[in-house]
Design a protein around this motif. Structure first.
Motif, PDB file in Angstrom:
ATOM      1  N   MET A   1       0.832  -1.206   0.000  1.00 56.14           N
ATOM      2  CA  MET A   1       0.000   0.000   0.000  1.00 56.14           C
ATOM      3  C   MET A   1       0.866   1.256   0.000  1.00 56.14           C
ATOM      4  SD  MET A   1      -3.142   1.010   2.578  1.00 56.14           S
ATOM      5  CE  MET A   1      -2.043   1.358   3.961  1.00 56.14           C
ATOM      6  N   LYS A   2       0.517   2.196  -0.879  1.00 58.29           N
ATOM      7  CA  LYS A   2       1.226   3.473  -0.950  1.00 58.29           C
ATOM      8  C   LYS A   2       0.494   4.478  -0.063  1.00 58.29           C
ATOM      9  CE  LYS A   2       3.629   6.185  -4.451  1.00 58.29           C
ATOM     10  NZ  LYS A   2       3.715   6.548  -5.876  1.00 58.29           N
ATOM     11  N   LEU A   3       1.248   5.341   0.574  1.00 54.62           N
ATOM     12  CA  LEU A   3       0.680   6.272   1.551  1.00 54.62           C
ATOM     13  C   LEU A   3       0.839   7.708   1.078  1.00 54.62           C
ATOM     14  CD1 LEU A   3      -0.473   6.325   4.527  1.00 54.62           C
ATOM     15  CD2 LEU A   3       1.867   6.837   5.226  1.00 54.62           C
ATOM     16  N   SER A   4      -0.206   8.536   1.328  1.00 55.49           N
ATOM     17  CA  SER A   4      -0.116   9.935   0.898  1.00 55.49           C
ATOM     18  C   SER A   4       0.865  10.763   1.729  1.00 55.49           C
ATOM     19  CB  SER A   4      -1.510  10.585   0.936  1.00 55.49           C
ATOM     20  OG  SER A   4      -2.000  10.633   2.258  1.00 55.49           O
ATOM     21  N   ALA A   5       1.164  10.336   2.955  1.00 51.83           N
ATOM     22  CA  ALA A   5       2.108  11.105   3.780  1.00 51.83           C
ATOM     23  C   ALA A   5       3.449  11.146   3.063  1.00 51.83           C
ATOM     24  CB  ALA A   5       2.250  10.480   5.158  1.00 51.83           C
ATOM     25  N   ARG A   6       3.938  12.339   2.783  1.00 52.09           N
ATOM     26  CA  ARG A   6       5.052  12.488   1.860  1.00 52.09           C
ATOM     27  C   ARG A   6       6.433  12.381   2.508  1.00 52.09           C
ATOM     28  NH1 ARG A   6       3.544  13.076  -2.659  1.00 52.09           N
ATOM     29  NH2 ARG A   6       5.486  13.753  -3.545  1.00 52.09           N
ATOM     30  N   ASN A   7       6.495  12.441   3.803  1.00 48.80           N
ATOM     31  CA  ASN A   7       7.809  12.525   4.422  1.00 48.80           C
ATOM     32  C   ASN A   7       8.195  11.220   5.093  1.00 48.80           C
ATOM     33  OD1 ASN A   7       8.011  15.319   3.736  1.00 48.80           O
ATOM     34  ND2 ASN A   7       6.539  15.737   5.358  1.00 48.80           N
ATOM     35  N   LYS A   8       9.224  10.599   4.576  1.00 53.41           N
ATOM     36  CA  LYS A   8       9.712   9.322   5.110  1.00 53.41           C
ATOM     37  C   LYS A   8      11.206   9.470   5.321  1.00 53.41           C
ATOM     38  CE  LYS A   8       6.229   6.596   2.644  1.00 53.41           C
ATOM     39  NZ  LYS A   8       5.629   7.715   1.854  1.00 53.41           N
ATOM     40  N   ILE A   9      11.619   9.495   6.577  1.00 50.93           N
ATOM     41  CA  ILE A   9      13.033   9.712   6.904  1.00 50.93           C
ATOM     42  C   ILE A   9      13.587   8.433   7.514  1.00 50.93           C
ATOM     43  CG2 ILE A   9      14.662  11.195   8.124  1.00 50.93           C
ATOM     44  CD1 ILE A   9      12.406  13.286   8.338  1.00 50.93           C
ATOM     45  N   LYS A  10      14.622   7.888   6.883  1.00 47.45           N
ATOM     46  CA  LYS A  10      15.211   6.616   7.306  1.00 47.45           C
ATOM     47  C   LYS A  10      16.018   6.787   8.591  1.00 47.45           C
ATOM     48  CE  LYS A  10      17.249   2.645   4.987  1.00 47.45           C
ATOM     49  NZ  LYS A  10      17.909   2.175   3.761  1.00 47.45           N
ATOM     50  N   GLY A  11      15.990   5.772   9.448  1.00 47.47           N
ATOM     51  CA  GLY A  11      16.778   5.842  10.669  1.00 47.47           C
ATOM     52  C   GLY A  11      16.783   4.527  11.418  1.00 47.47           C
ATOM     53  N   THR A  12      17.403   4.556  12.591  1.00 46.06           N
ATOM     54  CA  THR A  12      17.539   3.365  13.427  1.00 46.06           C
ATOM     55  C   THR A  12      16.978   3.660  14.811  1.00 46.06           C
ATOM     56  OG1 THR A  12      19.589   2.877  12.242  1.00 46.06           O
ATOM     57  CG2 THR A  12      19.227   1.691  14.313  1.00 46.06           C
ATOM     58  N   ILE A  13      16.197   2.741  15.339  1.00 42.54           N
ATOM     59  CA  ILE A  13      15.617   2.958  16.678  1.00 42.54           C
ATOM     60  C   ILE A  13      16.719   2.885  17.735  1.00 42.54           C
ATOM     61  CG2 ILE A  13      14.056   2.018  18.439  1.00 42.54           C
ATOM     62  CD1 ILE A  13      12.187   1.140  16.257  1.00 42.54           C
ATOM     63  N   THR A  14      16.785   3.921  18.578  1.00 42.25           N
ATOM     64  CA  THR A  14      17.799   3.966  19.643  1.00 42.25           C
ATOM     65  C   THR A  14      17.177   3.802  21.026  1.00 42.25           C
ATOM     66  OG1 THR A  14      17.624   6.379  19.762  1.00 42.25           O
ATOM     67  CG2 THR A  14      19.345   5.472  18.326  1.00 42.25           C
ATOM     68  N   GLU A  15      15.857   3.943  21.102  1.00 43.46           N
ATOM     69  CA  GLU A  15      15.197   3.813  22.401  1.00 43.46           C
ATOM     70  C   GLU A  15      13.709   3.522  22.203  1.00 43.46           C
ATOM     71  OE1 GLU A  15      15.192   7.393  24.762  1.00 43.46           O
ATOM     72  OE2 GLU A  15      14.230   6.425  26.487  1.00 43.46           O
ATOM     73  N   VAL A  16      13.192   2.606  23.012  1.00 41.78           N
ATOM     74  CA  VAL A  16      11.753   2.371  23.070  1.00 41.78           C
ATOM     75  C   VAL A  16      11.372   2.434  24.540  1.00 41.78           C
ATOM     76  CG1 VAL A  16       9.858   0.756  22.666  1.00 41.78           C
ATOM     77  CG2 VAL A  16      11.739   0.877  21.024  1.00 41.78           C
ATOM     78  N   LYS A  17      10.501   3.375  24.882  1.00 43.00           N
ATOM     79  CA  LYS A  17      10.068   3.495  26.276  1.00 43.00           C
ATOM     80  C   LYS A  17       8.552   3.299  26.330  1.00 43.00           C
ATOM     81  CE  LYS A  17      10.216   6.453  30.346  1.00 43.00           C
ATOM     82  NZ  LYS A  17      10.459   7.827  30.851  1.00 43.00           N
TER      83      LYS A  17
END
Lengths: 68, 68, 68, 68, 68, 68
Positions: free
Chosen positions: E1-17
């Motif tokens: 599925m393609k999404l209308s939200a235009r901003n997708k910034i790649k990264g790595t999770i450093t914390e989950v709280k």
């Protein structure tokens, strides 16, 4: 109908600017601050919003930031 | 730094309630209305927000609805 | 009071989970889809929201994305 | 790619109105309710959205209010 | 599925709280900036989000402000 | 003034497109990703935003979704 959005600030419409699909509605609140709202032109028409109307600027709490 | 968010409403913090990851900050503005803000507890700590602080409630125009 | 937020979807509350400052309210709409809402616990208390309540999920149009 | 936004409501596009930088996309969901979405015209073009398309209205839970 | 939200910034999770109903997920993007996301704990569990995961921070364009 | 919005991503404006009431501002960040911002044309004018400006894309944490 009661709404979960907790912030309702009373004011008077000072400007309505109709765009192509969005409109700007400016509301002057008690201390003179202008609160700008960007809503659909459909809402402006359905609600017949115009300069001088007494309205509320309504904002969901999760949308409010703090500056200090 | 200047910010594009157009709505800045002056007020005084009347309550800070720290949750597990989010916090509630209540701000009383000029006409006595309480504006509630839900922000991260990290922001509350970094900005050292506390009751009595003079702050601004800041809201992006696209987040403001109108009630009439 | 009439509201500029254009999207009002009828449904029934199937779950209310109270957190520390935020709460989750799950609403089942006509086609069986669950719509989740994250609101303040203050709103849940003021509106006395509970499982079985007939409510509306209300969403500002600028917050709706499209997936295809 | 899986998305954290929890609310996905199935529907059919009934209207696409292209503005200057924003567009309105109206989606009719199962119970006949129209859900309006304001997105960029860039997204409408990239996704080739048009009347009759089967799509999802997607909404982050923090953006959903409750009316009762 | 393609999404209308235009901003997708790649990264790595450093914390989950994990909080009571909301969770904080911190994502480090290419230039070292940390992007914080507040989502439901349900999403964290369903997507099995954990430190080290390669993810995208996704943001609807109407939610992005400019500071200068 | 310090702002509670926790996400500030540095970049350079690559496009400013003025609409009727809204404007699109495209910002290229460090890894080459384009972050689009939809703000009022009033903000673009007040801040004199133009191609080549070094700016920050600023996003409230509650507006950031995760894709995986």
């Amino acid at each position: 109908m009661k709404l979960s959005a907790r912030n309702k600030i009373k004011g008077t419409i000072t400007e309505v600017k109709i765009g192509s699909v969005m409109a700007k509605v400016a509301v002057r609140i008690a201390d003179g601050t202008i609160v700008n709202s960007m809503i659909t032109i459909d809402s402006v028409e359905d609600m017949d919003l115009k300069v001088g109307d007494e309205v509320y600027a309504i904002i969901k709490s999760t949308e409010v930031m703090i500056g200090k």
